[in-house]
Write a protein that holds these residues in place. Structure first.
Motif, PDB file in Angstrom:
ATOM      1  N   ASN B   7      23.797  65.483  71.193  1.00 22.75           N
ATOM      2  CA  ASN B   7      22.346  65.617  71.058  1.00 22.75           C
ATOM      3  C   ASN B   7      21.706  64.401  70.411  1.00 22.75           C
ATOM      4  O   ASN B   7      20.524  64.156  70.567  1.00 22.75           O
ATOM      5  CB  ASN B   7      21.997  66.846  70.213  1.00 22.75           C
ATOM      6  N   GLY B   8      22.521  63.697  69.622  1.00 22.73           N
ATOM      7  CA  GLY B   8      21.958  62.556  68.905  1.00 22.73           C
ATOM      8  C   GLY B   8      21.297  62.973  67.598  1.00 22.73           C
ATOM      9  O   GLY B   8      20.864  62.132  66.816  1.00 22.73           O
ATOM     10  N   TRP B   9      21.199  64.245  67.359  1.00 22.73           N
ATOM     11  CA  TRP B   9      20.541  64.746  66.157  1.00 22.73           C
ATOM     12  C   TRP B   9      21.322  65.925  65.580  1.00 22.73           C
ATOM     13  O   TRP B   9      22.033  66.610  66.286  1.00 22.73           O
ATOM     14  CB  TRP B   9      19.120  65.221  66.481  1.00 22.73           C
ATOM     15  N   ALA B  10      21.101  66.144  64.251  1.00 29.11           N
ATOM     16  CA  ALA B  10      21.661  67.337  63.613  1.00 29.11           C
ATOM     17  C   ALA B  10      20.543  67.982  62.809  1.00 29.11           C
ATOM     18  O   ALA B  10      19.715  67.276  62.225  1.00 29.11           O
ATOM     19  CB  ALA B  10      22.807  66.946  62.686  1.00 29.11           C
ATOM     20  N   SER B  11      20.534  69.304  62.786  1.00 29.67           N
ATOM     21  CA  SER B  11      19.545  69.972  61.932  1.00 29.67           C
ATOM     22  C   SER B  11      20.089  69.970  60.508  1.00 29.67           C
ATOM     23  O   SER B  11      21.286  69.729  60.281  1.00 29.67           O
ATOM     24  CB  SER B  11      19.319  71.397  62.415  1.00 29.67           C
ATOM     25  N   LEU B  12      19.232  70.204  59.552  1.00 26.80           N
ATOM     26  CA  LEU B  12      19.706  70.251  58.157  1.00 26.80           C
ATOM     27  C   LEU B  12      20.759  71.347  58.001  1.00 26.80           C
ATOM     28  O   LEU B  12      21.708  71.214  57.236  1.00 26.80           O
ATOM     29  CB  LEU B  12      18.519  70.482  57.219  1.00 26.80           C
ATOM     30  N   GLU B  13      20.599  72.410  58.786  1.00 28.92           N
ATOM     31  CA  GLU B  13      21.571  73.510  58.743  1.00 28.92           C
ATOM     32  C   GLU B  13      22.945  73.037  59.216  1.00 28.92           C
ATOM     33  O   GLU B  13      23.968  73.364  58.611  1.00 28.92           O
ATOM     34  CB  GLU B  13      21.095  74.677  59.628  1.00 28.92           C
ATOM     35  N   ASP B  14      22.945  72.262  60.292  1.00 33.64           N
ATOM     36  CA  ASP B  14      24.218  71.735  60.805  1.00 33.64           C
ATOM     37  C   ASP B  14      24.946  70.979  59.703  1.00 33.64           C
ATOM     38  O   ASP B  14      26.169  71.089  59.532  1.00 33.64           O
ATOM     39  CB  ASP B  14      23.975  70.751  61.964  1.00 33.64           C
ATOM     40  N   ILE B  15      24.174  70.176  58.945  1.00 31.65           N
ATOM     41  CA  ILE B  15      24.792  69.353  57.907  1.00 31.65           C
ATOM     42  C   ILE B  15      25.394  70.251  56.812  1.00 31.65           C
ATOM     43  O   ILE B  15      26.510  70.025  56.354  1.00 31.65           O
ATOM     44  CB  ILE B  15      23.762  68.367  57.317  1.00 31.65           C
ATOM     45  N   ARG B  16      24.658  71.268  56.454  1.00 24.80           N
ATOM     46  CA  ARG B  16      25.190  72.208  55.456  1.00 24.80           C
ATOM     47  C   ARG B  16      26.510  72.786  55.937  1.00 24.80           C
ATOM     48  O   ARG B  16      27.466  72.900  55.178  1.00 24.80           O
ATOM     49  CB  ARG B  16      24.199  73.344  55.217  1.00 24.80           C
ATOM     50  N   ASP B  17      26.543  73.133  57.225  1.00 30.07           N
ATOM     51  CA  ASP B  17      27.766  73.713  57.778  1.00 30.07           C
ATOM     52  C   ASP B  17      28.947  72.758  57.642  1.00 30.07           C
ATOM     53  O   ASP B  17      30.059  73.157  57.297  1.00 30.07           O
ATOM     54  CB  ASP B  17      27.570  74.056  59.259  1.00 30.07           C
ATOM     55  N   ILE B  18      28.677  71.502  57.935  1.00 29.75           N
ATOM     56  CA  ILE B  18      29.762  70.520  57.836  1.00 29.75           C
ATOM     57  C   ILE B  18      30.289  70.473  56.405  1.00 29.75           C
ATOM     58  O   ILE B  18      31.495  70.504  56.164  1.00 29.75           O
ATOM     59  CB  ILE B  18      29.273  69.114  58.258  1.00 29.75           C
ATOM     60  N   LEU B  19      29.343  70.391  55.474  1.00 33.02           N
ATOM     61  CA  LEU B  19      29.762  70.300  54.072  1.00 33.02           C
ATOM     62  C   LEU B  19      30.543  71.565  53.672  1.00 33.02           C
ATOM     63  O   LEU B  19      31.557  71.494  52.989  1.00 33.02           O
ATOM     64  CB  LEU B  19      28.538  70.125  53.169  1.00 33.02           C
ATOM     65  N   TYR B  20      30.104  72.690  54.140  1.00 34.05           N
ATOM     66  CA  TYR B  20      30.743  73.968  53.838  1.00 34.05           C
ATOM     67  C   TYR B  20      32.176  73.960  54.338  1.00 34.05           C
ATOM     68  O   TYR B  20      33.094  74.431  53.679  1.00 34.05           O
ATOM     69  CB  TYR B  20      29.934  75.090  54.484  1.00 34.05           C
ATOM     70  N   LEU B  21      32.358  73.389  55.533  1.00 32.41           N
ATOM     71  CA  LEU B  21      33.676  73.420  56.163  1.00 32.41           C
ATOM     72  C   LEU B  21      34.634  72.381  55.600  1.00 32.41           C
ATOM     73  O   LEU B  21      35.817  72.414  55.891  1.00 32.41           O
ATOM     74  CB  LEU B  21      33.534  73.198  57.674  1.00 32.41           C
ATOM     75  N   THR B  22      34.129  71.411  54.828  1.00 30.78           N
ATOM     76  CA  THR B  22      35.033  70.358  54.375  1.00 30.78           C
ATOM     77  C   THR B  22      35.439  70.523  52.918  1.00 30.78           C
ATOM     78  O   THR B  22      36.472  71.105  52.611  1.00 30.78           O
ATOM     79  CB  THR B  22      34.422  68.968  54.604  1.00 30.78           C
ATOM     80  N   ASP B  23      34.626  70.024  52.015  1.00 31.14           N
ATOM     81  CA  ASP B  23      35.007  70.003  50.607  1.00 31.14           C
ATOM     82  C   ASP B  23      34.295  71.137  49.864  1.00 31.14           C
ATOM     83  O   ASP B  23      33.069  71.198  49.865  1.00 31.14           O
ATOM     84  CB  ASP B  23      34.616  68.642  50.015  1.00 31.14           C
ATOM     85  N   ALA B  24      35.058  72.003  49.241  1.00 29.97           N
ATOM     86  CA  ALA B  24      34.485  73.163  48.555  1.00 29.97           C
ATOM     87  C   ALA B  24      33.477  72.739  47.489  1.00 29.97           C
ATOM     88  O   ALA B  24      32.452  73.372  47.281  1.00 29.97           O
ATOM     89  CB  ALA B  24      35.585  73.997  47.916  1.00 29.97           C
ATOM     90  N   ARG B  25      33.753  71.616  46.827  1.00 26.88           N
ATOM     91  CA  ARG B  25      32.843  71.154  45.775  1.00 26.88           C
ATOM     92  C   ARG B  25      31.485  70.791  46.367  1.00 26.88           C
ATOM     93  O   ARG B  25      30.439  71.053  45.818  1.00 26.88           O
ATOM     94  CB  ARG B  25      33.427  69.931  45.074  1.00 26.88           C
TER      95      ARG B  25
END
Ligand SMILES: CC(C)(COP(=O)(O)OP(=O)(O)OC[C@H]1O[C@@H](n2cnc3c(N)ncnc32)[C@H](O)[C@@H]1OP(=O)(O)O)[C@@H](O)C(=O)NCCC(=O)NCCS
Ligand SMILES: [Zn+2]
Lengths: 238, 366
Positions: B7-25
């Motif tokens: 898409n070339g873009w991410a929503s702010l929600e998408d970014i939260r999801d990434i962070l959620y899925l990677t580092d717990a901190r």
């Protein structure tokens, strides 16, 4: 003009002997050397002078005994009756020393020379190309052959020079961009400036070759005339 | 990640999801600090984006989005702070586009250099704005699971003042000193591949006039019997290339602001008359340019500049050409400023008058 055309002679291929006469061969060398340094105007003047001198030589050689020596020299020297190019040309035809085609070609050259001599501004042979070709029409297809031969000579000259220079260039710049004719042609083909220069050299080369043929023909016809005489008359050459 | 790259873009929600899925901190902090704020920290920006409207649709509803490269840059920065995440899949998906773009944003540069610089980057330092900075009380060091060294400076009450994160493979680069090439005068940095490549390119160009070799085009022109001396607007490209290089050399040597030949492709001034000085080896040892000057209805020829390669100077080259130049261009004016060498030359030739004003003393200086 068509009805006056002489029987086709392949001047360039059939009769190499008349072009290898020493005076004729020398004349070509002289023209190639001098024309290079000369303007178009200068080249035409030299060419006219050479043909006129050759006609004088034929007239002297073929003059009857009564006119030999001092008398003929007087006639040929200014203001003698045979001192002009046009008189020599007409008398040579009248006396049968040259044939109609050599005469016609000589007349064209003479006119060209007059134009060059009297032109005030830059005289360019390219402008007179048509007449140049008429001068070269010493037989059917001859003019075209002269053109072809001239183009080849101009190109051969460049190829030869570049091949020579290419060898030393290898030491100087680490490569020889002119090691083969193919490479040279390739270089030339992307250089419209050089092609234009070579084109400019063409008319002078055509003039040189055309005059070379004309001189060859004059010498050849003079020789034949003399040969006919020696078989008929007593040999009185001195 | 694939969807973001596509898409070339991410929503702010998408970014939260990434962070959620990677580092717990990260997920924990993300609950307190809005993603928008994260982006701002690294100079990345969220913008309103709209889904493409269907044909019959009259209006669309937009939402906040972050460009895919900016998302990747955010991940890269977070990794540089010592968090455990994997920016590579997104980076790889973005590379094709980034490689073919002629211009790049900061974020795109981070993506482009990511693989080369991963874990080797310079330390990243975050600090409080000056105004709010309390007195420094303590600094602490710790090492993250990813091998990063974190240094935090805090105030007496535990407020962090600055934080630096050093990559595990970071090596302080040798201080490189600029070097001047004795042959071509180019200043470059040893050890820096870009700088040394730039020098090599420039070296070749500069040597082409400082230590000129036979010019192939000139060789061919001489063989064909072409005029190899004069350059005007109708001249072939190679002549313009050669004369332009000399004009450039002249500019460089005297530190002038302009190159006094239009370009290496041509000069369309009808009054421009360039002259190449070629020797018997088909080497172009120098050049000069004349221009037609006009003022108040009068016109005259002016020698605008002249330049000979240093190794050919003072060997009588200009002396032998001078007569022809005078014959061709007449009483031309040698335009100021006239170099000392040229002044000495004119004096020797008895032509100092050429430095004077032409025709009338009211003529303007160049
Ligand atoms: C000025 C320049 C064009 C002279 O060309 P040149 O071919 O080197 O000159 P010549 O060898 O023919 O010199 C002839 C005479 O000029 C004088 N001269 C030339 N350069 C000189 C110099 N640097 N210092 C003192 N005298 C000099 C000398 O009297 C010399 O004769 P000599 O060598 O027998 O003493 C050339 O040196 C040059 O390109 N210099 C750098 C660029 C420049 O100054 N351009 C002029 C800008 S206005
Ligand atoms: Zn260098």
């Amino acid at each position: 003009m068509g009805d006056m055309d002489p029987a086709p002679v392949d001047v360039l291929n059939d009769e190499p002997h008349f072009l290898s006469e020493p005076e004729v061969a020398q004349a070509l060398e002289r023209m190639l050397n001098e024309f290079q340094r000369e303007t178009d105007r200068g080249a035409v003047l030299i060419a006219g002078e050479m043909v006129s001198a050759q006609l004088a030589a034929e007239i002297r050689a073929l003059a009857p005994p009564e006119l030999r020596g001092k008398r003929i020299n007087e006639l040929l020297k200014y203001p003698g009756f045979l001192s002009s190019f046009s008189a020599r040309c007409d008398v040579a035809l009248l006396a049968g020393f040259i044939d109609a085609s050599a005469h016609r070609s000589t007349v064209v050259l003479r006119r060209l020379r007059n134009d060059a001599a009297h032109s005030t501004d830059a005289f360019s042979l390219a402008v007179h190309r048509e007449r140049l070709m008429q001068m070269c029409s010493l037989g059917s297809g001859v003019a075209a052959s002269v053109s072809e031969f001239a183009a080849k000579s101009v190109l051969d000259d460049v190829v030869y020079r570049l091949k020579q220079r290419g060898m030393t260039l290898e030491n100087e710049i680490g490569r020889n961009p002119f090691s083969s004719a193919a490479e040279i042609f390739e270089h030339l083909s992307v250089r419209p400036d050089l092609m234009a220069v070579l084109d400019e050299r063409m008319p002078k080369m055509e003039l040189a070759i055309g005059v070379w043929l004309l001189l060859g023909l004059i010498v050849h016809q003079g020789k034949r005339r003399r040969a006919e005489r020696t078989t008929g008359d007593i040999d009185d050459a001195n | 990640m694939g969807t973001i790259a596509r898409n070339g873009w991410a929503s702010l929600e998408d970014i939260r999801d990434i962070l959620y899925l990677t580092d717990a901190r990260l997920d924990a902090i993300a609950r307190d600090v809005p993603i928008r704020r994260w982006c701002e920290c690294f100079d990345l920006r969220a913008r309103t984006i709209f889904p493409r409207p269907k044909k019959s649709q009259a209006g669309v509803v937009g939402y906040d989005g972050v460009a895919a490269a900016d998302v990747a840059a955010l991940l890269i920065y977070l990794e540089r702070l010592g968090y455990e995440l994997e920016p590579l899949p997104l980076v790889e998906r973005l590379m094709d586009v980034i490689r073919s773009n002629p211009y790049l944003t900061n974020a795109q540069l981070s993506v482009l250099w990511y693989e080369r610089c991963r874990h080797k980057c310079e330390p990243l330092v975050l600090y409080l704005a000056d105004a709010a900075r309390p007195k420094l009380a303590e600094t602490r060091r710790l090492r993250t699971t990813t091998g990063y060294t974190i240094e935090v400076a805090t105030s007496a009450d535990g407020t962090p003042i600055w934080l630096s994160a050093s990559a595990p493979k970071y090596r302080k680069r040798r201080v490189s000193t600029p070097e001047t090439c004795l042959q071509c005068g180019y200043v470059w940095t040893r050890g820096d591949p870009d700088s040394s490549a730039a020098h090599r390119r420039e070296h070749k160009k500069r040597l082409s006039y400082l230590d000129p070799q036979p010019v192939v085009e000139l060789v061919a022109a001489v063989a064909a019997g072409e005029n190899t001396i004069s350059v005007d607007r109708t001249s072939p490209r190679w002549k313009h290339r050669e004369i332009y290089r000399r004009a450039l050399a002249f500019k460089r040597e005297f530190g002038y602001d302009f190159v006094q030949w239009q370009s290496d492709k041509g000069d369309d001034d009808p009054g421009a008359a360039g002259v190449l000085f070629c020797n018997a080896q088909n080497v172009i040892v120098g050049a000069c340019a004349f221009r037609l000057r006009e003022y108040q209805g009068r016109s005259w020829r002016a020698l605008q500049w002249i330049w000979l390669a240093p190794k050919y100077r003072r060997s009588g080259i200009l002396t032998t050409r001078w007569f022809d130049l005078r014959r061709q261009f007449g009483d031309f004016r040698v335009e100021p400023p006239v170099s000392e060498a040229m002044q000495a030359f004119l004096k020797k030739m008895g032509d100092e008058s050429l430095m004077g004003a032409p025709l009338s003393s009211t003529l303007p200086e160049r």
